[in-house]
Write an enzyme that holds these catalytic residues in place. Structure first.
Site, PDB file in Angstrom:
ATOM      1  N   ARG A 376       0.825  -1.213   0.000  1.00 32.89           N
ATOM      2  CA  ARG A 376       0.000   0.000   0.000  1.00 32.89           C
ATOM      3  C   ARG A 376       0.862   1.268   0.000  1.00 32.89           C
ATOM      4  O   ARG A 376       0.532   2.247  -0.659  1.00 32.89           O
ATOM      5  CB  ARG A 376      -0.934   0.022   1.215  1.00 32.89           C
ATOM      6  CG  ARG A 376      -2.130  -0.907   1.088  1.00 32.89           C
ATOM      7  CD  ARG A 376      -3.033  -0.801   2.308  1.00 32.89           C
ATOM      8  NE  ARG A 376      -4.182  -1.686   2.159  1.00 32.89           N
ATOM      9  CZ  ARG A 376      -5.334  -1.346   1.599  1.00 32.89           C
ATOM     10  NH1 ARG A 376      -5.475  -0.114   1.131  1.00 32.89           N
ATOM     11  NH2 ARG A 376      -6.319  -2.199   1.502  1.00 32.89           N
ATOM     12  N   GLU A 406      -2.089  -8.527   3.600  1.00 29.96           N
ATOM     13  CA  GLU A 406      -3.552  -8.582   3.773  1.00 29.96           C
ATOM     14  C   GLU A 406      -4.085  -9.886   3.202  1.00 29.96           C
ATOM     15  O   GLU A 406      -3.572 -10.410   2.213  1.00 29.96           O
ATOM     16  CB  GLU A 406      -4.213  -7.387   3.096  1.00 29.96           C
ATOM     17  CG  GLU A 406      -3.752  -6.055   3.668  1.00 29.96           C
ATOM     18  CD  GLU A 406      -4.478  -4.871   3.043  1.00 29.96           C
ATOM     19  OE1 GLU A 406      -5.576  -5.069   2.486  1.00 29.96           O
ATOM     20  OE2 GLU A 406      -3.938  -3.754   3.110  1.00 29.96           O
ATOM     21  N   GLU A 417     -10.174  -1.112  -5.085  1.00 32.61           N
ATOM     22  CA  GLU A 417      -9.433  -0.251  -4.161  1.00 32.61           C
ATOM     23  C   GLU A 417      -8.020   0.018  -4.690  1.00 32.61           C
ATOM     24  O   GLU A 417      -7.480   1.113  -4.520  1.00 32.61           O
ATOM     25  CB  GLU A 417      -9.355  -0.883  -2.773  1.00 32.61           C
ATOM     26  CG  GLU A 417      -8.792   0.112  -1.758  1.00 32.61           C
ATOM     27  CD  GLU A 417      -8.725  -0.443  -0.354  1.00 32.61           C
ATOM     28  OE1 GLU A 417      -8.693   0.375   0.586  1.00 32.61           O
ATOM     29  OE2 GLU A 417      -8.668  -1.661  -0.188  1.00 32.61           O
ATOM     30  N   ASP A 474     -11.951   7.336 -10.611  1.00 31.00           N
ATOM     31  CA  ASP A 474     -12.237   8.718 -10.216  1.00 31.00           C
ATOM     32  C   ASP A 474     -11.167   9.629 -10.808  1.00 31.00           C
ATOM     33  O   ASP A 474     -10.310  10.163 -10.114  1.00 31.00           O
ATOM     34  CB  ASP A 474     -12.258   8.821  -8.689  1.00 31.00           C
ATOM     35  CG  ASP A 474     -12.680  10.209  -8.216  1.00 31.00           C
ATOM     36  OD1 ASP A 474     -13.377  10.906  -8.981  1.00 31.00           O
ATOM     37  OD2 ASP A 474     -12.302  10.597  -7.096  1.00 31.00           O
ATOM     38  N   HIS A 690     -19.977  -7.071   0.649  1.00 32.83           N
ATOM     39  CA  HIS A 690     -18.960  -7.725  -0.159  1.00 32.83           C
ATOM     40  C   HIS A 690     -18.894  -6.907  -1.451  1.00 32.83           C
ATOM     41  O   HIS A 690     -19.683  -7.124  -2.371  1.00 32.83           O
ATOM     42  CB  HIS A 690     -19.332  -9.173  -0.477  1.00 32.83           C
ATOM     43  CG  HIS A 690     -19.463 -10.046   0.731  1.00 32.83           C
ATOM     44  ND1 HIS A 690     -18.462 -10.152   1.666  1.00 32.83           N
ATOM     45  CD2 HIS A 690     -20.477 -10.851   1.155  1.00 32.83           C
ATOM     46  CE1 HIS A 690     -18.841 -10.991   2.619  1.00 32.83           C
ATOM     47  NE2 HIS A 690     -20.056 -11.421   2.335  1.00 32.83           N
ATOM     48  N   CYS A 692     -16.940  -6.982  -3.797  1.00 31.98           N
ATOM     49  CA  CYS A 692     -16.617  -7.779  -4.989  1.00 31.98           C
ATOM     50  C   CYS A 692     -17.883  -8.158  -5.749  1.00 31.98           C
ATOM     51  O   CYS A 692     -17.877  -8.286  -6.969  1.00 31.98           O
ATOM     52  CB  CYS A 692     -15.884  -9.060  -4.596  1.00 31.98           C
ATOM     53  SG  CYS A 692     -14.494  -8.797  -3.483  1.00 31.98           S
TER      54      CYS A 692
END
Length: 724
Positions: A376, A406, A417, A474, A690, A692
């Site tokens: 990240r 993760e 994400e 975005d 969820h 996904c």
């Protein structure tokens, strides 16, 4: 050769002189003429149209005489030009209106006979405006759109198809049609849409499988007839685009702005346009992928053989033409075709690797996914390194993301994400890749950026990966970026693009162009030179707009060149290095595909950014329910009541919470498969998701107030995939 009597033969008659030029030839009769042209009949047909007498006989006579079609219904004396058809559509409509069914049929039969003769003689000379005008008059016959076997329309479409392939002819017809009233263009398009729809519906019968479509396309030349209809629709599309260019031109927009300031509206018939949705054909878009898959298969095979639309012989084509003329497709259908093509390419890549593996006796193992393992806090560096290692071909594979440390399994939500974090970091000021333009709330390339080309290339790759993995980003670019991505140096950006991007600067340049007094120009705007000043590292720098520009003064006479070069500097030369790297990254993902053939630049923005129009009623209608909930369950009804009462920003936050994105996909929220499940009995637990699967888990709350408070709290926290 030219039949006439009395005063009509005078040498001073402009009409007579034009007729002589039209008929002049070394042949016994000019091409397409079945008999000696009669000048007096021209006046008789025009008179019948004006007075409404003897229309039925004159309509049939007109439709059988090429010379008459060239000469009648003039708005002024003189021949047509490439810019002006010199065609009075009102007179034409008056001649053909209210014909009896028998007279209409007789005129169409005569028209078919004439077109047959022209097809036999070849269309080599029809591209000349004097002759091409005859086709324009033919197409004004209202009987072409009447229900039936459409034989006359099919004949004329065959002629148009031949003309469509002649360089420059389509552009002339589009120019002519753009000058007709919008109602005429709209009527022509509706006529063609009806023909395509009824032809497909009648032919499809009980099935519309790939095999059914392939067979029906060859039956009675159906695929050819539809291709020909789309070619004439392409003329209408071109006419509409010319109208759109006029509508968006800075002079038109400036005129409209001045009128609005006076409380008036612009009344400019030439600035009216048809919405692109009127070019979409329901029969094509709702065929359960039959026609879409068939045409995609045919075109990919065509390309595999090294052929394309402009080079393949017409008789060897089996497609319906919807990829050559994609304006009939909705964005949703185009995305479906893109996904099908992507799957086919991925399967071909897997098949190739399996073959190599067999040849090398298991020495090659290929992952069917593009897997990126990133940290990240080093997401840009990790992404750059791994994408540089994989090369171009794997970029079309489905993407899987693994965040270091993760345990989240990527079924779609993790990659959402990943894209969000990556785009946010690339936009950050620390990287200095982009500059924010506050006026339009957009970002533009930083011409002074120290970042290497690979950083901009990464951003381009990110856009391409997002498209193929159907992830909405975005990003905030002006429309000029999407034009440049799709058209490159052919983007032809101008003042109207600058108005949407930097309106204050554009208004200043417009003021420069609108100044009318040459004597006061220098006093008002001077001193100006062909150079641009900008700040770099705290110092003022100059960039010349042309060689020696700092010594060339801007005058009343050369101001248009100054504005043109200024705009080119902003959109092109000042950011050439940065944008070329950006576009190369994007091309790495879409090269070798039909992407640019299918999509327009405005649809590219929709694909990347999604739609900002959020119809939550459509989302409610499309939602499904599981684990004991139904649409009539009390918590479900409360949920939708709360949702519909949210503000626009709160609705965006809810959408972000449920799907990982605050915008609607292509086709709107009605195409988003939201699932709402019962997550146990009443409790203080917050709703969870969820992302996904766009799956909302909602406890069976016992009051609407509790549901609303828990939901509002939940949508404030929607980042991270750590499982603890």
């Amino acid at each position: 050769l030219l039949v006439t009597t009395g005063a009509a033969a005078t040498k001073t008659s402009e009409v007579f002189a034009e007729a002589l030029r039209l008929a002049q030839t070394d042949r016994a009769l000019p091409k397409y003429f079945s008999h000696a042209p009669n000048l007096e009949t021209v006046a008789a047909v025009n008179k019948a149209a004006e007075e409404g007498r003897e229309r039925e006989g004159k309509a049939q006579e007109l439709c059988s005489d090429f010379f008459l079609l060239c000469m009648v219904f003039k708005t002024r004396p003189g021949p047509p030009t490439e810019e002006d058809a010199n065609f009075d559509h009102v007179k034409a409509a008056k001649l053909f209106e209210d014909l009896s069914p028998e007279a209409s049929e007789a005129s169409l039969v005569a028209l078919c006979g004439l077109v047959d003769q022209m097809l036999q003689q070849g269309s080599e000379e029809l591209h000349l405006p004097a002759y091409l005008r005859a086709v324009m008059v033919m197409l004004s016959h209202p009987g072409l759109g009447e229900l039936g076997d459409f034989e006359a329309l099919k004949k004329i479409l065959e002629l148009v198809a031949q003309l469509h392939k002649t360089k420059g002819t389509k552009e002339i017809l589009s120019k002519w049609y753009s000058q007709l009233p919008m109602t005429v263009l709209e009527g022509r398009l509706a006529q063609l849409q009806q023909f395509v729809t009824l032809s497909l519906l009648e032919a499809q019968g009980d099935g519309f499988t790939l095999e059914d479509v392939s067979a029906m396309g060859q039956k009675d030349g159906l695929a050819r007839h539809i291709r020909n209809a789309l070619r004439l629709m392409d003329v209408c599309w071109g006419a509409n685009q010319l109208r759109l260019e006029h509508q968006q031109h800075w002079r038109t927009r400036r005129k409209a702005q001045k009128l609005r300031q006076q409380g008036q509206l612009l009344e400019d018939e030439a600035a009216l346009t048809l919405p692109v949705t009127q070019f979409h054909n329901d029969a094509v878009n709702e065929c359960e992928e039959g026609v879409l898959k068939h045409d995609l298969k045919e075109v990919l095979e065509m390309q595999y053989r090294g052929q394309y639309f402009a080079t393949i012989q017409e008789e060897r084509r089996r497609d319906f033409g919807i990829i050559e003329f994609p304006f009939v497709l909705t964005p949703v259908s185009k995305v479906r075709m893109l996904n099908i093509e992507s799957l086919l390419l991925q399967r071909e890549e897997i098949r190739r690797n399996m073959t190599l593996s067999v040849i090398l006796r298991g020495g090659l193992s290929e992952n069917p996914w593009l897997v990126l393992k990133v940290r990240r806090d080093h997401i840009v560096e990790d992404s750059l390194r791994q994408l540089a290692e994989v090369g171009r071909d794997p970029l079309k594979k489905p993407l899987k993301i693994h965040f270091d440390g993760e345990e989240g399994v990527d079924e779609g939500g993790v990659q959402k994400e990943f894209f969000q974090l990556l785009v946010e970091q690339l936009y950050e000021e620390d990287y200095g890749m982009f500059e924010r333009v506050d006026e339009s709330r957009n970002f533009w390339f930083n011409k002074n950026s120290f970042e290497a080309n690979v950083q901009f290339q990464l951003f381009g790759i990110v856009l391409g990966l997002a498209i193929y993995n159907q992830v909405i980003l975005d990003v905030h670019f002006p429309m000029a970026v999407y034009k440049k991505l799709m058209h490159g140096t052919r983007a032809n950006l101008g003042l109207h693009d600058l108005l949407d991007f930097q309106p204050s600067l554009a208004q200043g340049l417009i003021t420069l162009l609108e100044h009318e007094d040459s004597a006061t120009f220098q006093e008002t705007f001077g001193p100006l030179h062909f150079c641009v000043e900008y700040e770099w590292l705290g110092c003022l720098q100059e960039a010349e707009l042309k060689e020696g520009g700092k010594d060339i003064e801007v005058t009343f006479e050369n101001r248009e060149e100054y504005v043109r070069r200024y705009i080119d500097y902003i959109f092109n030369t000042s950011v050439e290095r940065q944008f070329n790297a950006f576009r190369n990254g994007f091309d790495a993902c879409i090269s070798g595909t039909l992407f640019r053939q299918l999509f327009r630049y405005d649809e590219l923005e929709l694909l990347i950014c999604g739609s900002q129009e959020l119809d939550f009623r459509a989302l409610e209608s499309a939602a499904s329910y599981q684990d004991g909930f139904t649409s009539s369950s009390e918590p479900v009804r409360w949920f939708w009541e709360v949702v519909h009462d949210l503000t626009v920003e709160e609705k965006r936050s809810l959408l972000q919470f449920c799907t990982g994105c605050d915008r609607a996909p292509v086709g709107g929220l009605g195409r988003l498969p939201l699932i709402v499940s019962r997550a146990g009995p009443d409790s203080d637990v917050l709703p969870t998701v969820h992302t996904c699967f766009n799956h909302l888990l909602l406890p069976d709350y016992k009051s609407k107030d509790k549901l609303e408070s828990r939901l509002r709290l939940a949508i404030q926290h929607c980042h991270g995939f750590g499982l603890k």
